[in-house]
Design a protein around this motif. Structure first.
Motif, PDB file in Angstrom:
ATOM      1  N   PRO A 164      37.267  54.028  37.046  1.00  0.00           N
ATOM      2  CA  PRO A 164      37.127  52.570  36.918  1.00  0.00           C
ATOM      3  C   PRO A 164      38.467  51.891  36.687  1.00  0.00           C
ATOM      4  O   PRO A 164      39.446  52.515  36.271  1.00  0.00           O
ATOM      5  CB  PRO A 164      36.196  52.423  35.712  1.00  0.00           C
ATOM      6  N   GLY A 165      38.498  50.594  36.917  1.00  0.00           N
ATOM      7  CA  GLY A 165      39.733  49.836  36.775  1.00  0.00           C
ATOM      8  C   GLY A 165      40.376  49.572  38.119  1.00  0.00           C
ATOM      9  O   GLY A 165      39.955  50.090  39.152  1.00  0.00           O
ATOM     10  N   ARG A 166      41.407  48.751  38.072  1.00  0.00           N
ATOM     11  CA  ARG A 166      42.079  48.364  39.308  1.00  0.00           C
ATOM     12  C   ARG A 166      43.355  49.161  39.566  1.00  0.00           C
ATOM     13  O   ARG A 166      43.802  49.278  40.708  1.00  0.00           O
ATOM     14  CB  ARG A 166      42.419  46.869  39.235  1.00  0.00           C
ATOM     15  N   LEU A 167      43.926  49.702  38.493  1.00  0.00           N
ATOM     16  CA  LEU A 167      45.183  50.429  38.613  1.00  0.00           C
ATOM     17  C   LEU A 167      45.335  51.352  37.414  1.00  0.00           C
ATOM     18  O   LEU A 167      44.869  51.037  36.312  1.00  0.00           O
ATOM     19  CB  LEU A 167      46.358  49.442  38.664  1.00  0.00           C
ATOM     20  N   GLY A 168      45.963  52.509  37.621  1.00  0.00           N
ATOM     21  CA  GLY A 168      46.210  53.419  36.518  1.00  0.00           C
ATOM     22  C   GLY A 168      47.155  52.813  35.490  1.00  0.00           C
ATOM     23  O   GLY A 168      48.029  51.991  35.826  1.00  0.00           O
ATOM     24  N   VAL A 169      46.987  53.194  34.244  1.00  0.00           N
ATOM     25  CA  VAL A 169      47.799  52.641  33.160  1.00  0.00           C
ATOM     26  C   VAL A 169      49.285  52.866  33.414  1.00  0.00           C
ATOM     27  O   VAL A 169      50.129  51.999  33.145  1.00  0.00           O
ATOM     28  CB  VAL A 169      47.386  53.270  31.808  1.00  0.00           C
ATOM     29  N   PHE A 170      49.634  54.011  33.956  1.00  0.00           N
ATOM     30  CA  PHE A 170      51.039  54.343  34.191  1.00  0.00           C
ATOM     31  C   PHE A 170      51.695  53.386  35.185  1.00  0.00           C
ATOM     32  O   PHE A 170      52.908  53.134  35.119  1.00  0.00           O
ATOM     33  CB  PHE A 170      51.139  55.787  34.703  1.00  0.00           C
TER      34      PHE A 170
END
Length: 334
Positions: A164-170
């Motif tokens: 889920p989410g639009r982009l990885g945290v990194f």
């Protein structure tokens, strides 16, 4: 000239009706707009002051006029949840929904149109049965169930896509925001690592929306093509010895292309306004999840602002499809 004036008048009345509906929703909801701003522990003096500042002491028709004037200036009020202008919040979250719905529609068109054409050409065959099955499943399966199954299989078990989410945290903040569309911004910046990560996040929800778009587009394409393939001019073309490719694509499909413009525009509008559950399941930071979160927080200014924007886009897409229909089909101009 008369048709242009009539169209402009229709658009104005439609948008005015949309504003009136959203305004009345804000007034009939069992939420005190004053308490939503100042909280339940405020004094009576503070309550009366904010009551007057919001213009709630004025007649409804005056309040509606003020509301219309503010909206025309792009002022939807201030979000009590974020503390920022609603217009600023919408400008921040809407590109995520636009990117998701656009990719979903493209998938629906690229796969749905050929499938619908083939289903009509080979009516009664296994291709036709497959097309009907895809449409049936697309219309009957709950989107939240398909979304969760997709996450479980392709993310949890197989690991083919990101979660889920639009982009990885990194990767957050590595690409400058220029258009708000992550894939486009990553291409502009030339950062292919961010592009791959963003694509891995968007591909599953986009395929899910694309599947529902495909079900609608393929069904309508099949219906339009069957009507054309049974026409006299198609029978005449076949009698003259034209190849099946020419009969199907250069004659029959060309005549339904105009109708498909309206179908695709409606499918696109439906994805823009109907991706709420998809955004919630995939934690997608778009306008659907923004409106839902605002509603749960009793942030009516954000809810109504988002509703007005989505409604306006829906109306504009319908008008655009009508204009394109008239432009490409001379018979519609008469």
């Amino acid at each position: 000239m008369k048709k242009t004036v009539s169209l402009a008048f229709t658009v104005a009345i439609t948008l005015l009706g949309l504003l009136f509906v959203t305004f009345m929703i804000g007034r009939v909801m069992p939420i005190d707009p004053v308490l939503a701003v100042i909280g339940e522990r405020a004094s009576q003096a503070q309550y009366d002051q904010v009551y007057l500042e919001l213009g709630l002491d004025k007649p409804l028709i005056v309040q509606f006029g003020i509301y219309v004037g503010d909206v025309l200036q792009g002022d939807f009020g201030t979000s009590i949840r974020t503390g920022k202008p609603v217009a600023e919040d919408i400008a921040r979250v809407f590109p995520a929904t636009l990117e998701l719905a656009t990719l979903g529609t493209l998938l629906g068109v690229v796969l749905g149109v050929p499938l619908g054409v083939l289903a009509a050409v080979y009516r009664g065959s296994w291709i036709d049965q497959l097309s009907r099955l895809i449409g049936l499943v697309g219309y009957s399966m709950p989107i939240f169930w398909l979304g969760m199954m997709g996450l479980l299989i392709f993310y949890g078990i197989l690991g083919w896509v990101a979660g889920p989410g639009r982009l990885g945290v990194f990767y957050e903040g590595l690409v400058p925001t220029r258009t708000g569309l992550l894939l486009v911004d990553a291409i502009i910046a030339g950062d292919w690592d961010v592009f791959k990560d963003a694509l891995s996040h968007i591909i599953l929800p986009a395929c899910l929306l694309g599947y529902f778009s495909l079900a609608y587009i393929s069904r309508m394409t099949r219906s339009f093509m069957l009507e054309q393939l049974n026409s006299e001019y198609v029978i005449t073309a076949r009698v003259k010895g034209l190849s099946e490719w020419n009969v199907v694509w250069r004659h029959a499909f060309r005549n339904i292309a105009i109708q498909l413009i309206t179908v695709i525009a409606l499918a696109y509008a439906n994805l823009l306004e109907g991706s709420v559950l998809t955004e919630i399941i995939f934690a997608w930071p778009g306008i659907g999840s923004y409106i839902t979160t605002s509603l749960l927080s009793n942030d009516m200014a954000s809810v109504l602002g988002g509703t007005v924007v989505i409604g306006t886009i829906f109306v504009c897409l319908n008008i655009l499809s009508d204009l394109l229909y008239r432009f490409f089909d001379p018979r519609a101009k008469s």
